[in-house]
Design a protein around this motif. Sequence first.
Motif, mmCIF file in Angstrom:
data_model
loop_
_atom_site.group_PDB
_atom_site.id
_atom_site.type_symbol
_atom_site.label_atom_id
_atom_site.label_comp_id
_atom_site.label_asym_id
_atom_site.label_seq_id
_atom_site.Cartn_x
_atom_site.Cartn_y
_atom_site.Cartn_z
ATOM 1 N N PHE A 34 -131.848 96.041 -29.589
ATOM 2 C CA PHE A 34 -132.232 96.449 -30.942
ATOM 3 C C PHE A 34 -132.632 97.924 -30.949
ATOM 4 O O PHE A 34 -133.461 98.354 -30.150
ATOM 5 N N THR A 35 -132.069 98.678 -31.879
ATOM 6 C CA THR A 35 -132.406 100.098 -32.007
ATOM 7 C C THR A 35 -133.236 100.383 -33.258
ATOM 8 O O THR A 35 -133.626 101.523 -33.490
ATOM 9 N N SER A 36 -133.494 99.354 -34.071
ATOM 10 C CA SER A 36 -134.284 99.541 -35.288
ATOM 11 C C SER A 36 -134.798 98.199 -35.788
ATOM 12 O O SER A 36 -134.302 97.138 -35.384
ATOM 13 N N ARG A 37 -135.773 98.252 -36.684
ATOM 14 C CA ARG A 37 -136.269 97.015 -37.296
ATOM 15 C C ARG A 37 -135.223 96.429 -38.241
ATOM 16 O O ARG A 37 -135.159 95.213 -38.420
ATOM 17 N N HIS A 38 -134.404 97.307 -38.840
ATOM 18 C CA HIS A 38 -133.297 96.813 -39.672
ATOM 19 C C HIS A 38 -132.409 95.882 -38.849
ATOM 20 O O HIS A 38 -131.995 94.815 -39.319
ATOM 21 N N ALA A 39 -132.097 96.300 -37.625
ATOM 22 C CA ALA A 39 -131.222 95.505 -36.760
ATOM 23 C C ALA A 39 -131.831 94.133 -36.489
ATOM 24 O O ALA A 39 -131.128 93.111 -36.496
ATOM 25 N N ILE A 40 -133.145 94.093 -36.263
ATOM 26 C CA ILE A 40 -133.832 92.816 -36.009
ATOM 27 C C ILE A 40 -133.741 91.909 -37.230
ATOM 28 O O ILE A 40 -133.371 90.731 -37.131
ATOM 29 N N ASP A 41 -134.082 92.457 -38.395
ATOM 30 C CA ASP A 41 -134.051 91.657 -39.630
ATOM 31 C C ASP A 41 -132.674 91.061 -39.883
ATOM 32 O O ASP A 41 -132.532 89.860 -40.145
ATOM 33 N N HIS A 42 -131.650 91.894 -39.801
ATOM 34 C CA HIS A 42 -130.312 91.430 -40.155
ATOM 35 C C HIS A 42 -129.728 90.502 -39.092
ATOM 36 O O HIS A 42 -128.966 89.588 -39.420
ATOM 37 N N PHE A 43 -130.105 90.697 -37.838
ATOM 38 C CA PHE A 43 -129.663 89.789 -36.777
ATOM 39 C C PHE A 43 -130.205 88.382 -37.023
ATOM 40 O O PHE A 43 -129.449 87.400 -37.062
ATOM 41 N N PHE A 44 -131.504 88.272 -37.204
ATOM 42 C CA PHE A 44 -132.106 86.946 -37.372
ATOM 43 C C PHE A 44 -131.745 86.316 -38.721
ATOM 44 O O PHE A 44 -131.594 85.092 -38.819
ATOM 45 N N ASN A 45 -131.585 87.146 -39.754
ATOM 46 C CA ASN A 45 -131.178 86.607 -41.058
ATOM 47 C C ASN A 45 -129.765 86.031 -41.005
ATOM 48 O O ASN A 45 -129.491 84.961 -41.570
ATOM 49 N N LEU A 46 -128.869 86.737 -40.325
ATOM 50 C CA LEU A 46 -127.496 86.237 -40.193
ATOM 51 C C LEU A 46 -127.457 84.970 -39.341
ATOM 52 O O LEU A 46 -126.722 84.030 -39.644
ATOM 53 N N CYS A 47 -128.259 84.955 -38.281
ATOM 54 C CA CYS A 47 -128.321 83.748 -37.441
ATOM 55 C C CYS A 47 -128.776 82.551 -38.269
ATOM 56 O O CYS A 47 -128.229 81.446 -38.149
ATOM 57 N N ALA A 48 -129.782 82.770 -39.117
ATOM 58 C CA ALA A 48 -130.287 81.685 -39.963
ATOM 59 C C ALA A 48 -129.220 81.237 -40.956
ATOM 60 O O ALA A 48 -129.017 80.033 -41.171
ATOM 61 N N GLU A 49 -128.519 82.206 -41.551
ATOM 62 C CA GLU A 49 -127.477 81.875 -42.528
ATOM 63 C C GLU A 49 -126.350 81.072 -41.885
ATOM 64 O O GLU A 49 -125.792 80.157 -42.493
#
Length: 221
Positions: A34-49
């Motif tokens: 992860f290089t940013s908090r954006h990357a963390i948010d979108h990674f876990f959100n996509l995994c959940a979706e």
Amino acid sequence: MKIDFRPFIKVESLSAKEFRKQKVSILDHTAVIFTSRHAIDHFFNLCAEMRVTIPETMKYFCTSETIALYIQKYVQYRKRKVFFGATGKFVDLVPVIVKHSSEKYLIPMSDVHNDEIKDLLDKQKIQHTEVVMYRTVSNDFTPEEKFDYDMLLFFSPAGIQSLIKNFPSFDQKEVAIGCFGPATAKAVKDAGLRLDLEAPTAAAPSMTAALDKFIGDQNKD
């Protein structure tokens, strides 16, 4: 002096359908960079979706401690699972990654990125997959929003693109334009606009310092 924090751009996730077109399996990897908090948010959100359950054995490598601590929003923070660099620069995270060279790394990225990470990992022969999980888009102005400013500050080339998209007949006249970073400065000039303030410089290492100096110089006049 009145300052409005009105972003010209916003970050949004790819849809699950868009992500699947890249034909990347998240669970084929044993670690995520992860290089940013954006990357963390979108990674876990996509995994959940996509209903992808991340195994507890997954390791996380972050460019800074601040980003590493943000992971707690989604998973339990364990020192043996979360690693980070000392300076916030990716090049300083590479030695940590090399110590775990047997891992297979997934790197969530924006649609706009350079090859720095890929080149550094290729050089060390690290197994990795870059995958786009989020994108930067124009944060359009509504007809009701006023656009009456003495100065505009931009932090990325995408902000300049959004300005031109929202106001194709924009006439700079006396409106001062400031920017952060050489890529943004180039975008300002390429758009045929006048650049009045640029950071970082030796005299002004931050946008705050550059703005303070600019206002001071204007008041002298």
